[in-house]
Motif scaffolding. Structure first.
Motif, PDB file in Angstrom:
ATOM      1  N   PHE A  12      47.825  37.131  40.304  1.00  0.00           N
ATOM      2  CA  PHE A  12      48.312  37.565  38.995  1.00  0.00           C
ATOM      3  C   PHE A  12      47.216  38.126  38.099  1.00  0.00           C
ATOM      4  CE2 PHE A  12      47.300  33.071  38.298  1.00  0.00           C
ATOM      5  CZ  PHE A  12      46.636  33.083  37.074  1.00  0.00           C
ATOM      6  N   SER A  13      45.922  37.868  38.398  1.00  0.00           N
ATOM      7  CA  SER A  13      44.915  38.393  37.484  1.00  0.00           C
ATOM      8  C   SER A  13      43.564  38.589  38.154  1.00  0.00           C
ATOM      9  CB  SER A  13      44.742  37.453  36.277  1.00  0.00           C
ATOM     10  OG  SER A  13      44.036  36.292  36.638  1.00  0.00           O
ATOM     11  N   VAL A  14      42.766  39.425  37.510  1.00  0.00           N
ATOM     12  CA  VAL A  14      41.346  39.586  37.798  1.00  0.00           C
ATOM     13  C   VAL A  14      40.613  39.174  36.527  1.00  0.00           C
ATOM     14  CG1 VAL A  14      39.496  41.227  38.301  1.00  0.00           C
ATOM     15  CG2 VAL A  14      41.719  41.464  39.428  1.00  0.00           C
ATOM     16  N   CYS A  15      39.592  38.328  36.656  1.00  0.00           N
ATOM     17  CA  CYS A  15      38.867  37.836  35.490  1.00  0.00           C
ATOM     18  C   CYS A  15      37.424  38.294  35.531  1.00  0.00           C
ATOM     19  CB  CYS A  15      38.924  36.305  35.429  1.00  0.00           C
ATOM     20  SG  CYS A  15      40.599  35.649  35.248  1.00  0.00           S
ATOM     21  N   ARG A  16      36.965  38.894  34.451  1.00  0.00           N
ATOM     22  CA  ARG A  16      35.577  39.349  34.326  1.00  0.00           C
ATOM     23  C   ARG A  16      34.918  38.521  33.222  1.00  0.00           C
ATOM     24  NH1 ARG A  16      35.262  44.154  37.143  1.00  0.00           N
ATOM     25  NH2 ARG A  16      37.281  45.165  37.553  1.00  0.00           N
ATOM     26  N   ILE A  17      33.877  37.775  33.602  1.00  0.00           N
ATOM     27  CA  ILE A  17      33.228  36.857  32.668  1.00  0.00           C
ATOM     28  C   ILE A  17      31.762  37.246  32.524  1.00  0.00           C
ATOM     29  CG2 ILE A  17      32.734  34.447  32.130  1.00  0.00           C
ATOM     30  CD1 ILE A  17      35.002  33.673  34.057  1.00  0.00           C
ATOM     31  N   GLN A  18      31.355  37.555  31.302  1.00  0.00           N
ATOM     32  CA  GLN A  18      29.973  37.926  31.020  1.00  0.00           C
ATOM     33  C   GLN A  18      29.078  36.691  31.086  1.00  0.00           C
ATOM     34  OE1 GLN A  18      29.514  39.619  27.136  1.00  0.00           O
ATOM     35  NE2 GLN A  18      27.291  39.874  27.309  1.00  0.00           N
ATOM     36  N   SER A  19      27.831  36.883  31.482  1.00  0.00           N
ATOM     37  CA  SER A  19      26.856  35.801  31.475  1.00  0.00           C
ATOM     38  C   SER A  19      26.750  35.216  30.065  1.00  0.00           C
ATOM     39  CB  SER A  19      25.490  36.314  31.936  1.00  0.00           C
ATOM     40  OG  SER A  19      24.527  35.286  31.913  1.00  0.00           O
ATOM     41  N   GLY A  20      26.711  33.882  29.975  1.00  0.00           N
ATOM     42  CA  GLY A  20      26.663  33.226  28.675  1.00  0.00           C
ATOM     43  C   GLY A  20      28.027  32.967  28.078  1.00  0.00           C
ATOM     44  N   TRP A  21      29.089  33.283  28.848  1.00  0.00           N
ATOM     45  CA  TRP A  21      30.463  33.075  28.397  1.00  0.00           C
ATOM     46  C   TRP A  21      31.207  32.175  29.380  1.00  0.00           C
ATOM     47  CZ3 TRP A  21      33.520  35.507  24.411  1.00  0.00           C
ATOM     48  CH2 TRP A  21      32.782  36.317  23.544  1.00  0.00           C
ATOM     49  N   ARG A  22      32.297  31.643  28.906  1.00  0.00           N
ATOM     50  CA  ARG A  22      33.256  30.961  29.772  1.00  0.00           C
ATOM     51  C   ARG A  22      34.654  31.444  29.404  1.00  0.00           C
ATOM     52  NH1 ARG A  22      32.615  24.974  27.158  1.00  0.00           N
ATOM     53  NH2 ARG A  22      30.557  25.308  28.034  1.00  0.00           N
ATOM     54  N   MET A  23      35.565  31.379  30.350  1.00  0.00           N
ATOM     55  CA  MET A  23      36.950  31.779  30.110  1.00  0.00           C
ATOM     56  C   MET A  23      37.837  30.550  30.192  1.00  0.00           C
ATOM     57  SD  MET A  23      39.278  34.665  32.041  1.00  0.00           S
ATOM     58  CE  MET A  23      38.242  35.983  31.414  1.00  0.00           C
TER      59      MET A  23
END
Length: 311
Positions: A12-23
């Motif tokens: 259902f999804s693709v997740c892109r997480i930047q360094s220093g972040w959390r989703m």
């Protein structure tokens, strides 16, 4: 893991997480599976401690538990999955935490039992799992193919991702089940002795199982076995046996033209009448009607999410 590894992931999804972040993800009705296509970090679900993961990991989160994926540092920024999203490909939604950089790239799916009354693949899980696909014998080519589909999303991407996910999950679970070492996904069983009884039920659902025979396999007294089983799985051992049998029967009704009497006997019922009564009590319809009923539609985001966690 259960009933011939009958698993159907719904990408259902693709997740892109930047360094220093959390989703952060909301509470979902279904088990959530994240394939880590790039990056490393931690995953935390509910009140459990954060679990580390590396590239080419698979992260499995039990149903009805909010969770986050990404940087475990307290100073990390948090982005909710639904805050920044757009449709890509032919059915996948892209979630972004940060500026859009994919330092951590996830392909996410829901794994729900085809019939909620039946015993599902990951129903026994109580906490999140991070497992290494490569160490479990899943070829790197499968992960590479997922990454290619995600970075070149278009017609057929969702279907291809689901097929690749299913292959990876079956290989992963088959390996752990054959090892039966009480690790990773099998931690959901909680109790090594109970695992022996569970294995007997799953591998031979049509056998003449009783509380006494299963307690003997577990090396426990009848009373101790029943108590441990009920507290661990929230149901008695014979209820568990019946659900395992009916799950197999439901699959046979869907994918074969075998007579109902033959299906009943194959899963341990003396005849079609007691089988039909048990099946109707669980699935709210007779086996003949179930065979003709249309398949449920694919899982969507509205089907997955619940607004409040049940008590």
């Amino acid at each position: 893991m259960l009933t011939a590894l009958d698993v159907a992931p719904h990408a259902f999804s693709v997740c892109r997480i930047q360094s220093g972040w959390r989703m952060s993800f909301p509470v979902f009705k279904a088990v959530t599976v994240h394939f880590v296509l790039r990056g490393s970090g931690h995953i935390q679900a509910g009140e459990t401690a954060p679990v580390p993961f590396a590239p080419s990991s698979v992260l499995v989160v039990p149903a009805l538990q909010p969770h986050w994926v990404g940087d475990a540092d307290r100073s990390a920024a948090t982005g909710a999955a639904a805050d920044k999203c757009e449709l890509i490909g032919d059915g996948l939604v892209e979630f972004t935490a940060g500026d859009g950089a994919d330092d951590t790239l996830l392909l996410c799916a829901a794994v729900s039992a085809p019939d909620q009354a039946a015993l599902g693949l990951f129903d026994l899980m109580r906490w999140p799992v991070a497992d290494d696909l490569a160490a479990s014998g899943v070829p790197a080519a499968i992960v590479d193919a997922m990454r290619h589909e995600v970075t070149n999303a278009g017609l057929g991407t969702q279907a291809m991702c689901q097929a690749l996910m299913k292959q990876a999950l079956i290989m992963l679970l088959r390996r752990h089940w054959s090892q039966a070492d009480g690790s990773t996904v099998l931690d959901a069983l909680h109790h090594p002795r109970l695992a022996r009884a569970i294995a007997a039920i799953i591998e031979h659902p049509g056998a003449d199982h009783s509380v006494n025979s299963l307690a003997g396999l577990a090396g426990m007294s009848r009373a101790s076995f029943s108590d441990h089983f009920s507290r661990t799985f929230g149901q008695g051992p014979i209820d568990f046996v019946q659900k395992a049998r009916l799950r197999v029967a439901a699959r046979l009704l869907r994918v074969t033209d075998l007579p109902i009497k033959a299906i009943a006997q194959s899963v341990g019922y003396a005849g079609s009448r007691p089988f039909s009564r048990a099946f109707e009590a669980t699935y709210a319809m007779l086996p003949s009607a179930y065979r003709l009923a249309p398949l449920p539609p694919p899982v969507g985001l509205d089907d997955l999410q619940v607004t409040d966690r049940p008590d």
